[in-house]
Design a protein around this motif. Structure first.
Motif, PDB file in Angstrom:
ATOM      1  N   GLU A 124       0.528  -0.953   0.096  1.00  0.00           N
ATOM      2  CA  GLU A 124      -0.043  -0.024   0.096  1.00  0.00           C
ATOM      3  C   GLU A 124       0.840   1.151  -0.115  1.00  0.00           C
ATOM      4  OE1 GLU A 124      -2.701  -0.584   3.276  1.00  0.00           O
ATOM      5  OE2 GLU A 124      -3.638  -2.225   2.240  1.00  0.00           O
ATOM      6  N   ALA A 125       2.234   0.996   0.052  1.00  0.00           N
ATOM      7  CA  ALA A 125       3.041   2.104  -0.181  1.00  0.00           C
ATOM      8  C   ALA A 125       2.869   3.107  -1.308  1.00  0.00           C
ATOM      9  CB  ALA A 125       4.373   1.960  -0.266  1.00  0.00           C
ATOM     10  N   GLU A 126       2.541   4.306  -1.409  1.00  0.00           N
ATOM     11  CA  GLU A 126       2.169   4.997  -2.361  1.00  0.00           C
ATOM     12  C   GLU A 126       3.284   5.935  -2.834  1.00  0.00           C
ATOM     13  OE1 GLU A 126      -1.567   7.401  -1.554  1.00  0.00           O
ATOM     14  OE2 GLU A 126      -2.692   5.682  -1.312  1.00  0.00           O
ATOM     15  N   ASN A 127       3.275   6.403  -4.271  1.00  0.00           N
ATOM     16  CA  ASN A 127       4.292   7.270  -4.988  1.00  0.00           C
ATOM     17  C   ASN A 127       3.543   8.635  -4.926  1.00  0.00           C
ATOM     18  OD1 ASN A 127       2.382   7.244  -7.044  1.00  0.00           O
ATOM     19  ND2 ASN A 127       3.628   6.146  -8.467  1.00  0.00           N
ATOM     20  N   GLU A 131      -0.553   6.498  -6.579  1.00  0.00           N
ATOM     21  CA  GLU A 131      -0.408   5.165  -7.101  1.00  0.00           C
ATOM     22  C   GLU A 131       0.060   4.170  -5.852  1.00  0.00           C
ATOM     23  OE1 GLU A 131       1.152   2.333 -10.622  1.00  0.00           O
ATOM     24  OE2 GLU A 131       1.819   4.396 -10.324  1.00  0.00           O
ATOM     25  N   GLU A 132      -0.629   3.009  -5.483  1.00  0.00           N
ATOM     26  CA  GLU A 132       0.172   2.046  -4.632  1.00  0.00           C
ATOM     27  C   GLU A 132       0.863   1.086  -5.216  1.00  0.00           C
ATOM     28  OE1 GLU A 132      -3.040  -0.285  -2.805  1.00  0.00           O
ATOM     29  OE2 GLU A 132      -3.680   1.541  -1.455  1.00  0.00           O
ATOM     30  N   PHE A 133       2.079   0.815  -4.629  1.00  0.00           N
ATOM     31  CA  PHE A 133       3.249  -0.179  -5.214  1.00  0.00           C
ATOM     32  C   PHE A 133       2.522  -1.575  -5.510  1.00  0.00           C
ATOM     33  CE2 PHE A 133       6.644  -3.395  -4.631  1.00  0.00           C
ATOM     34  CZ  PHE A 133       7.364  -2.586  -5.577  1.00  0.00           C
ATOM     35  N   LYS A 159      14.487  -1.346  -1.226  1.00  0.00           N
ATOM     36  CA  LYS A 159      15.205  -0.188  -2.162  1.00  0.00           C
ATOM     37  C   LYS A 159      13.949   0.106  -3.043  1.00  0.00           C
ATOM     38  CE  LYS A 159      18.775   0.944  -5.370  1.00  0.00           C
ATOM     39  NZ  LYS A 159      17.895   1.907  -6.167  1.00  0.00           N
ATOM     40  N   ALA A 160      13.418  -0.776  -3.903  1.00  0.00           N
ATOM     41  CA  ALA A 160      12.376  -0.429  -4.819  1.00  0.00           C
ATOM     42  C   ALA A 160      11.253   0.279  -4.125  1.00  0.00           C
ATOM     43  CB  ALA A 160      11.874  -1.964  -5.426  1.00  0.00           C
ATOM     44  N   ILE A 161      10.789  -0.082  -2.859  1.00  0.00           N
ATOM     45  CA  ILE A 161       9.700   0.683  -2.253  1.00  0.00           C
ATOM     46  C   ILE A 161      10.121   1.982  -1.961  1.00  0.00           C
ATOM     47  CG2 ILE A 161       8.490   0.781  -0.102  1.00  0.00           C
ATOM     48  CD1 ILE A 161       7.503  -1.621  -1.827  1.00  0.00           C
ATOM     49  N   ARG A 165       8.157   5.259  -3.685  1.00  0.00           N
ATOM     50  CA  ARG A 165       7.786   6.349  -2.712  1.00  0.00           C
ATOM     51  C   ARG A 165       8.377   7.832  -3.003  1.00  0.00           C
ATOM     52  NH1 ARG A 165       9.035   3.953   2.094  1.00  0.00           N
ATOM     53  NH2 ARG A 165       9.520   6.048   2.974  1.00  0.00           N
ATOM     54  N   SER A 166       9.649   7.808  -3.295  1.00  0.00           N
ATOM     55  CA  SER A 166      10.391   8.883  -3.611  1.00  0.00           C
ATOM     56  C   SER A 166      10.210   9.805  -2.326  1.00  0.00           C
ATOM     57  CB  SER A 166       9.799   9.679  -5.026  1.00  0.00           C
ATOM     58  OG  SER A 166      10.609  10.793  -5.109  1.00  0.00           O
ATOM     59  N   ASN A 167       9.568  10.857  -2.434  1.00  0.00           N
ATOM     60  CA  ASN A 167       9.529  11.949  -1.315  1.00  0.00           C
ATOM     61  C   ASN A 167       8.248  11.741  -0.504  1.00  0.00           C
ATOM     62  OD1 ASN A 167      11.923  13.399  -2.109  1.00  0.00           O
ATOM     63  ND2 ASN A 167      11.019  14.353  -3.527  1.00  0.00           N
ATOM     64  N   VAL A 168       7.575  10.680  -0.753  1.00  0.00           N
ATOM     65  CA  VAL A 168       6.318  10.481  -0.084  1.00  0.00           C
ATOM     66  C   VAL A 168       6.684   9.621   1.405  1.00  0.00           C
ATOM     67  CG1 VAL A 168       4.193   9.262   0.099  1.00  0.00           C
ATOM     68  CG2 VAL A 168       4.853  10.522  -2.081  1.00  0.00           C
ATOM     69  N   GLU A 169       6.391  10.110   2.493  1.00  0.00           N
ATOM     70  CA  GLU A 169       6.455   9.453   3.597  1.00  0.00           C
ATOM     71  C   GLU A 169       5.565   8.086   3.707  1.00  0.00           C
ATOM     72  OE1 GLU A 169       8.529  10.257   6.367  1.00  0.00           O
ATOM     73  OE2 GLU A 169       9.286  11.532   5.174  1.00  0.00           O
ATOM     74  N   ALA A 170       6.057   7.148   4.286  1.00  0.00           N
ATOM     75  CA  ALA A 170       5.246   5.857   4.474  1.00  0.00           C
ATOM     76  C   ALA A 170       4.010   6.191   5.418  1.00  0.00           C
ATOM     77  CB  ALA A 170       6.223   4.819   5.155  1.00  0.00           C
TER      78      ALA A 170
END
Length: 188
Positions: A124-127, A131-133, A159-161, A165-170
């Motif tokens: 459910e990690a989002e970019n 969008e979810e992973f 690393k892929a997650i 996500r880039s700059n989006v906090e978990a």
């Protein structure tokens, strides 16, 4: 994984872990155990709290994994040849709509296979676009990385997650564990 988060959810999780540790030696039928846990959560917690649960027993002599998936994400049995078997839900989350039934599934596990377990915070990690992973992306990633040692696979997923996500906090915690069968290598 517990809904609601916060202190009540943390207490529920801690209580559930202790209950499972105490009861599992006495109740090896995982479907019956899930039914008992479901009834207890219903009678002892507020209605808005529920939890997903994946509980399994790996029987090394028979090369069998017995499991109940109570509304959790599908976990993965990674076959040595590169195929993935999703260990889908076999019942609804505990405490969500009490009184449901749970089914214990069995899968054959052979030397060279791996088991990959994870919580919903991973998929459910989002970019930045919202969008979810997603489960499909995770499955493709673990298949692509399957020849690495367990630490290498987990590092590649982490690393892929993070890159996705880039700059989006978990927004949620993410936990994962991988165990390769027939090897002394397992990690979390």
């Amino acid at each position: 994984d517990v809904s609601g988060k916060g202190l009540p959810a943390a207490l529920l999780m801690a209580n559930l872990q202790a209950t499972i540790q105490a009861r599992l030696p006495l109740e090896l039928d995982l479907a019956k155990l899930a039914t008992q846990l479901d009834a207890e959560i219903d009678s002892n917690t507020p209605a808005e709290l529920y939890l997903t649960l994946f509980i399994a027993i790996l029987e090394t002599r028979s090369h069998t994994l017995r499991y109940v998936n109570a509304g959790h994400n599908p976990q993965f049995a990674l076959r040595a040849g590169g195929l993935v078997e999703r260990l889908e839900s076999t019942g609804r989350p505990l405490g969500l709509l009490p009184g449901g039934t749970f089914h214990e599934n069995r899968v054959s596990i052979e030397e060279g296979d791996a088991l990959f377990f994870y919580t919903d915070g991973l998929v459910e990690a989002e970019n930045e676009a919202g969008e979810e992973f997603g489960t499909n992306r995770l499955e493709a990633l673990v298949v692509a990385e399957r020849l690495k040692n367990p630490d290498g696979i987990l590092t590649a997923v982490e690393k892929a997650i993070r890159d996705f996500r880039s700059n989006v906090e978990a927004a949620d915690d993410a936990t994962m564990m991988l165990m390769r069968i027939g090897s002394s290598q397992s990690t979390s």
